[in-house]
Design a protein around this motif. Structure first.
Motif, PDB file in Angstrom:
ATOM      1  N   VAL A 115      -4.232 -17.444  -2.404  1.00 12.83           N
ATOM      2  CA  VAL A 115      -2.895 -17.829  -2.827  1.00 12.83           C
ATOM      3  C   VAL A 115      -2.143 -16.574  -3.286  1.00 12.83           C
ATOM      4  O   VAL A 115      -2.764 -15.624  -3.779  1.00 12.83           O
ATOM      5  N   GLY A 116      -0.849 -16.589  -3.091  1.00  5.89           N
ATOM      6  CA  GLY A 116      -0.035 -15.488  -3.602  1.00  5.89           C
ATOM      7  C   GLY A 116      -0.016 -15.554  -5.121  1.00  5.89           C
ATOM      8  O   GLY A 116       0.182 -16.625  -5.691  1.00  5.89           O
ATOM      9  N   SER A 117      -0.278 -14.441  -5.791  1.00  6.34           N
ATOM     10  CA  SER A 117      -0.406 -14.456  -7.250  1.00  6.34           C
ATOM     11  C   SER A 117       0.389 -13.303  -7.838  1.00  6.34           C
ATOM     12  O   SER A 117       0.919 -12.477  -7.104  1.00  6.34           O
ATOM     13  N   PHE A 118       0.385 -13.273  -9.151  1.00  4.80           N
ATOM     14  CA  PHE A 118       0.972 -12.111  -9.826  1.00  4.80           C
ATOM     15  C   PHE A 118      -0.139 -11.264 -10.399  1.00  4.80           C
ATOM     16  O   PHE A 118      -1.116 -11.774 -10.930  1.00  4.80           O
ATOM     17  N   ARG A 155     -12.054  -3.195 -12.082  1.00  5.35           N
ATOM     18  CA  ARG A 155     -12.487  -4.334 -11.266  1.00  5.35           C
ATOM     19  C   ARG A 155     -12.045  -5.605 -11.983  1.00  5.35           C
ATOM     20  O   ARG A 155     -12.245  -5.753 -13.181  1.00  5.35           O
ATOM     21  N   PHE A 156     -11.445  -6.509 -11.263  1.00  5.68           N
ATOM     22  CA  PHE A 156     -10.901  -7.705 -11.913  1.00  5.68           C
ATOM     23  C   PHE A 156     -10.889  -8.855 -10.904  1.00  5.68           C
ATOM     24  O   PHE A 156     -11.329  -8.695  -9.762  1.00  5.68           O
ATOM     25  N   GLY A 157     -10.380  -9.984 -11.321  1.00  6.45           N
ATOM     26  CA  GLY A 157     -10.321 -11.137 -10.419  1.00  6.45           C
ATOM     27  C   GLY A 157      -9.021 -11.890 -10.614  1.00  6.45           C
ATOM     28  O   GLY A 157      -8.432 -11.846 -11.702  1.00  6.45           O
ATOM     29  N   PHE A 163       3.535  -3.269 -15.469  1.00  5.11           N
ATOM     30  CA  PHE A 163       3.888  -3.642 -14.102  1.00  5.11           C
ATOM     31  C   PHE A 163       3.559  -5.086 -13.850  1.00  5.11           C
ATOM     32  O   PHE A 163       2.611  -5.621 -14.415  1.00  5.11           O
ATOM     33  N   SER A 164       4.315  -5.663 -12.966  1.00  2.40           N
ATOM     34  CA  SER A 164       4.006  -7.014 -12.543  1.00  2.40           C
ATOM     35  C   SER A 164       4.418  -7.137 -11.079  1.00  2.40           C
ATOM     36  O   SER A 164       5.565  -6.869 -10.739  1.00  2.40           O
ATOM     37  N   TYR A 165       3.491  -7.460 -10.237  1.00  6.16           N
ATOM     38  CA  TYR A 165       3.814  -7.589  -8.819  1.00  6.16           C
ATOM     39  C   TYR A 165       3.368  -8.929  -8.307  1.00  6.16           C
ATOM     40  O   TYR A 165       2.341  -9.465  -8.722  1.00  6.16           O
ATOM     41  N   HIS A 166       4.062  -9.357  -7.287  1.00  8.98           N
ATOM     42  CA  HIS A 166       3.603 -10.529  -6.564  1.00  8.98           C
ATOM     43  C   HIS A 166       2.750 -10.036  -5.411  1.00  8.98           C
ATOM     44  O   HIS A 166       3.046  -9.014  -4.810  1.00  8.98           O
ATOM     45  N   THR A 167       1.665 -10.724  -5.164  1.00 12.19           N
ATOM     46  CA  THR A 167       0.777 -10.275  -4.080  1.00 12.19           C
ATOM     47  C   THR A 167       0.897 -11.176  -2.866  1.00 12.19           C
ATOM     48  O   THR A 167       1.358 -12.312  -2.965  1.00 12.19           O
ATOM     49  N   LEU A 168       0.444 -10.693  -1.744  1.00  8.14           N
ATOM     50  CA  LEU A 168       0.232 -11.554  -0.581  1.00  8.14           C
ATOM     51  C   LEU A 168      -0.979 -12.412  -0.918  1.00  8.14           C
ATOM     52  O   LEU A 168      -1.644 -12.165  -1.921  1.00  8.14           O
ATOM     53  N   PRO A 169      -1.316 -13.407  -0.086  1.00 11.33           N
ATOM     54  CA  PRO A 169      -2.450 -14.259  -0.473  1.00 11.33           C
ATOM     55  C   PRO A 169      -3.705 -13.454  -0.828  1.00 11.33           C
ATOM     56  O   PRO A 169      -4.113 -12.580  -0.075  1.00 11.33           O
ATOM     57  N   VAL A 170      -4.213 -13.758  -1.994  1.00 11.29           N
ATOM     58  CA  VAL A 170      -5.466 -13.141  -2.437  1.00 11.29           C
ATOM     59  C   VAL A 170      -6.459 -14.267  -2.705  1.00 11.29           C
ATOM     60  O   VAL A 170      -6.091 -15.401  -2.971  1.00 11.29           O
ATOM     61  N   CYS A 171      -7.714 -13.893  -2.644  1.00  8.30           N
ATOM     62  CA  CYS A 171      -8.786 -14.863  -2.812  1.00  8.30           C
ATOM     63  C   CYS A 171      -9.018 -15.072  -4.308  1.00  8.30           C
ATOM     64  O   CYS A 171      -9.138 -14.087  -5.045  1.00  8.30           O
ATOM     65  N   ASP A 220      -8.282 -10.207   5.112  1.00 10.37           N
ATOM     66  CA  ASP A 220      -7.029 -10.261   4.375  1.00 10.37           C
ATOM     67  C   ASP A 220      -6.497  -8.858   4.193  1.00 10.37           C
ATOM     68  O   ASP A 220      -7.195  -7.873   4.397  1.00 10.37           O
ATOM     69  N   GLU A 221      -5.272  -8.838   3.815  1.00 10.78           N
ATOM     70  CA  GLU A 221      -4.553  -7.592   3.588  1.00 10.78           C
ATOM     71  C   GLU A 221      -5.342  -6.625   2.714  1.00 10.78           C
ATOM     72  O   GLU A 221      -5.368  -5.441   2.945  1.00 10.78           O
ATOM     73  N   TYR A 222      -6.011  -7.187   1.701  1.00 13.17           N
ATOM     74  CA  TYR A 222      -6.606  -6.323   0.683  1.00 13.17           C
ATOM     75  C   TYR A 222      -8.077  -6.021   0.922  1.00 13.17           C
ATOM     76  O   TYR A 222      -8.749  -5.499   0.060  1.00 13.17           O
ATOM     77  N   GLU A 223      -8.540  -6.371   2.109  1.00 15.30           N
ATOM     78  CA  GLU A 223      -9.922  -6.025   2.405  1.00 15.30           C
ATOM     79  C   GLU A 223     -10.042  -4.498   2.510  1.00 15.30           C
ATOM     80  O   GLU A 223     -11.063  -3.904   2.220  1.00 15.30           O
ATOM     81  N   ASN A 224      -8.960  -3.905   2.978  1.00 13.21           N
ATOM     82  CA  ASN A 224      -8.886  -2.450   2.941  1.00 13.21           C
ATOM     83  C   ASN A 224      -8.004  -2.077   1.754  1.00 13.21           C
ATOM     84  O   ASN A 224      -7.324  -2.916   1.205  1.00 13.21           O
TER      85      ASN A 224
END
Ligand code: GAL
Length: 829
Positions: free
Chosen positions: A188-191, A280-282, A243-251, A224-228
């Motif tokens: 899901v797209g998250s912040f 490292r985070f989730g 900072f606060s960003y919106h992401t593309l779908p993340v797991c 997904d985009e963030y695999e790399n």
């Protein structure tokens, strides 16, 4: 660039401290060479006085600075030193740190010498008379001393990233009622929110932020985009950066698919990367609300256990691999989804593993029942701040405990601890563990030790009987524990009652829609002070023993998961174990669909999952209530009704004794004598034939666990004809990396069918050779048929190590285990 250098080897240690010891070489010949993690006292298994670790000791290390460190900022870090450390560097005091459970550091850039060895000295006070938490009153656990976590040097550019905090805002991706097991990974797209603190000359600096997924499965296995590694943003740096960003779908990070991401920050000046840091985070949302706990939108019942960080002999001093092993045991062997770090922050290695495997964490600052004076409280606030700053990036941590465990109300103090927590971490809720209901509550969640269950009546209290505010979340943070201490060598009925009490409380909590869940007290037995425990300085409150061997209660937890098949029976089936030979209740602990029971290979009954009386649990123990099966219909010339009546009477006599036979059964008996013309001897013989009894022919019981129509596990209980030693080794591959490595070897005496022999108390002799050595004694008794030992790697002693185990009483019963010792961090990263 940032570099970490561990300083765990070649320390000199002295059991006492003299002022001159801050000088290089002073008293060297009387000092012992040690490695970190280190304990100031190797303790016996039990019956020891806490005074053996209460002392002021000295640690000294000499090291040379490399020329390449010149021009860098040099930070010296201690990950854990219990309990008050005065740190001297090249003869000068750097500072004092007064908590044994959080890390601390000093900037030594201006004090380091490049023209000769540097002398680092720690005067360590591990006396419980210190005016810092948890001391000041009594404490129900030993508070071992030592520099027991890593010591390291961090090198960075003089302009560097001092701190970074990453947290996420994730929309609810699951339905409230989705089942934990069946849920599929979701994206899901998250912040993503980050707070980054820079130190030094920030003029002209830029921050680059990257995101990379390092674990977890994307839905449908897609890339997904963030695999790399993906560049998220580029900004010019300030001292504090939000900072606060919106992401593309993340797991999303969840207990079933703990997807982890790396947030990488680069500090760039003149197009050169001068520092970088990775957190490292989730991506996850974790909320306690009035009707329970929600993880990523799904209501999840917390089923956890409390953990202390202690081990036999060495107290707190165990390296990374043993911390990781405890997390694994909790998740895989005990099947829980959460752990409470009672009653202090535990090793980063342990929490990293919780992040990796998806184990939720309740983290709390140090303390036990007692609140001290103003200075003490100030120290408690320092401890709290350190805890939150040091641990707030871990996705597994879902709540901060900001009250001294089970302490009295202190409004001013607890207003403050809550404010501090919310300010340092706006993303998490607070709790604070209370021993009574209706106490003053500045926390977001009412967290309560519910010891109301004493074996009968309700397994837990109702939320409304405990909380003063029904709108807040409610979580049970302890139950059982001292209410029913149980040793692995207690008799069968006692061990069974212990297991069933855990089941009853779990079942009761599962049945309350507005209780977020519960943490049983506790994962394993632990050494404690004279005021607690069984007089031998052990609290036998664990569902495992001190070596992490399972008691029967461990199966009550283990059977709640579905990954590993569990089948255990609460009885050895030896009636002589029970008063008057009465078996009483026999329980099947399983997560299978059904269990088939055979007696001397004759099918008796198939027990179904639904047969459990514990209806709120996914898997509840099932009662064995039939020893006869269809045999009477097949072998005897009884009418159907008569066979039913005889079967009933035989089963009552078998489990509860003749005394429990009712009027109906006496009529059945009378009919056997009159209508069926049986003699009393015939009736007794029939009992012997179908039930088996004192002195009767030995019976073999077989149980088959069935899942999806297939037998997945078999258990046979019959006369013991052979004894073997079974060992469970945490890892046969060990690593000499940042320090020594340790393997745990859990030892069990088992019969020919693999059943633990609870009264086998012989001694095992252990001998090592090559690259490993023993921790603790060389001869150890089995307790409850089980024991454990630890081996640690020896530095520069080759790559092969052997452990020989032999039963003292019988040369025939022995076992050899081979270890390979490699260089590097291996799995300990
Ligand atoms: C609680 C306490 C625990 C442990 C437990 C024993 O009151 O918080 O630390 O002592 O009792 O059941």
């Amino acid at each position: 660039m940032r570099e970490i250098l561990y300083l765990n080897n070649d320390w000199k240690y002295s059991d006492n401290f003299e002022d001159d010891m801050i000088l290089p070489g002073y008293g060297d010949s009387t000092m012992e060479v040690v490695r970190i993690p280190h304990t100031v006292a190797v303790t016996p298994f039990n019956y020891f006085d806490d005074r053996i670790y209460q002392k002021v000791s000295c640690y000294r290390k000499s090291f040379n600075a490399e020329q390449s460190w010149k021009g860098k900022r040099i930070k010296l870090c201690f990950m854990g030193a219990a309990h008050e450390a005065n740190v001297f560097f090249n003869g000068q005091l750097l500072g004092t740190h007064s908590s044994g459970y959080t890390s601390f550091s000093f900037d030594i850039t201006d004090r380091i010498r490049f023209d000769g060895p540097n002398c680092l000295v720690v005067k360590l006070d591990s006396r419980e008379s210190l005016n810092v938490p948890p001391f000041g009153f009594v404490v129900d656990y030993m508070t071992y001393g030592g520099i027991y976590r890593d010591v390291l040097i961090e090198l960075t550019d003089k302009t560097y990233i001092e701190d970074s905090f990453v947290y996420t805002t994730v929309p609810a991706v699951y339905n409230a009622s989705e089942d934990a097991k069946e849920i599929a990974p979701k994206a899901v797209g998250s912040f993503i929110n980050a707070k980054i603190k820079i130190s030094g000359d920030i003029k002209g600096c830029t921050l680059k932020h990257y995101l990379k997924r390092v674990s977890g499965v994307m839905p449908g296995g897609e890339k997904d985009e963030y695999e790399n590694r993906v560049l998220m943003a580029e900004t010019s740096a300030n001292e504090t950066n939000d900072f606060s960003y919106h992401t593309l779908p993340v797991c999303v990070w969840d207990v079933t698919n703990p997807a982890l991401y790396d947030y990488e920050i680069e500090l760039v000046k003149d197009e050169k990367i001068i520092d970088s840091k990775t957190e490292r985070f989730g991506f996850r949302s974790a909320r306690f609300v009035a009707d329970g706990f929600y993880l990523n939108g799904r209501k999840l019942k917390i089923r956890g256990l409390n953990r202390h960080q202690s081990y036999p002999y060495v107290g707190y001093a165990m390296p990374s691999s043993m911390q990781v092993e405890d997390a694994r045991i909790l998740k895989e062997e005990l099947g829980v989804n959460a752990v409470r770090c009672s009653h202090y922050p535990q090793s980063q290695d342990f929490i990293n593993e919780c992040d990796r495997i998806g184990l939720l964490v309740f983290m709390e600052f140090p303390g036990w029942q007692h609140i001290g004076d103003e200075a003490w409280k100030e120290q408690a606030i320092v401890n709290e701040k350190e805890m939150i700053i040091q641990y707030r990036n871990h996705p597994s941590i879902i709540i901060w405990g900001v009250r001294i465990n089970e302490s009295a109300d202190d409004d001013e103090f607890y207003k403050k601890t809550n404010e501090v927590a919310h300010e340092l971490d706006p993303s998490r809720q607070t709790g604070g563990v209370k021993a009574s209901g209706k106490m003053h509550t500045f926390e977001d969640v009412y967290t309560y030790n519910d010891f109301s269950f004493e074996g009968t009546k309700n397994g837990c209290q109702k939320k409304k009987a405990v909380t003063p505010d029904m709108n807040k979340g409610y979580l049970v943070t302890e139950y059982n524990g001292h209410m029913y201490p149980t040793k692995s060598f207690d008799d069968e009925n006692h061990r069974k009652e212990h297991a069933i009490r855990h089941v009853k409380v779990m079942d009761a909590i599962a049945g309350e829609h507005d209780i977020a869940g519960g943490f049983g007290w506790c994962m394993f037995d632990y050494n404690t002070h004279k005021d607690f425990g069984s007089g031998d300085r052990i609290c036998y409150h664990g569902v495992m023993d001190m070596f992490r061997n399972p008691k029967m209660a461990a199966f009550a937890y283990g059977m709640q998961q579905d990954e590993e098949n569990v089948l255990e029976i609460s009885s050895s089936m030896d009636i002589g174990e029970h008063p008057a030979g009465i078996r009483e209740d026999i329980w099947i602990f399983t997560n299978a669909d059904s269990v088939k029971m055979y007696k001397n290979n004759l099918f008796i009954k198939e027990y179904k999952r639904e047969d459990t009386p514990f209806k709120n649990l996914k898997h509840g123990p099932i009662l064995v209530d039939d020893f006869v099966g269809d045999q009477l219909y097949e072998n005897e010339k009884f009418s159907k009704g008569m066979a039913d009546a005889v079967k009933r009477a035989l089963n009552i006599a078998a489990t509860s004794g003749m005394g429990k036979l009712g009027f109906r059964d006496y009529i059945t008996g009378a009919k056997l004598l009159t209508l069926y013309k049986m003699s009393v001897k015939d009736v007794v013989d029939m009992y012997q034939k179908y039930i088996g009894d004192w002195g009767g022919k030995a019976t073999s019981f077989k149980f088959e666990a069935i899942k999806d129509g297939k037998v997945v596990k078999t258990l046979v209980k019959e006369t013991v004809s052979d004894v073997r030693l079974e060992t469970i080794v945490s890892s046969e591959k060990l690593y000499e990396g940042r320090t020594y490595d340790v393997a745990s070897i859990r030892i069990r005496a088992v019969d020919q069918n693999g059943n633990v022999l609870p009264y086998f108390n012989e001694c095992v002799k252990a001998k090592t050779e090559g690259a490993i050595e023993l921790i603790g004694p060389k001869t150890i008794p089995l307790r409850g048929g089980m024991a454990g030992l630890y081996v640690k790697t020896r530095r520069r002693q080759g790559s092969k190590g052997k452990l020989h185990l032999k039963l003292e009483a019988s040369e025939k019963i022995k076992k050899d285990i081979e270890f390979t010792v490699m260089e590097g961090e291996g799995r300990n990263v």
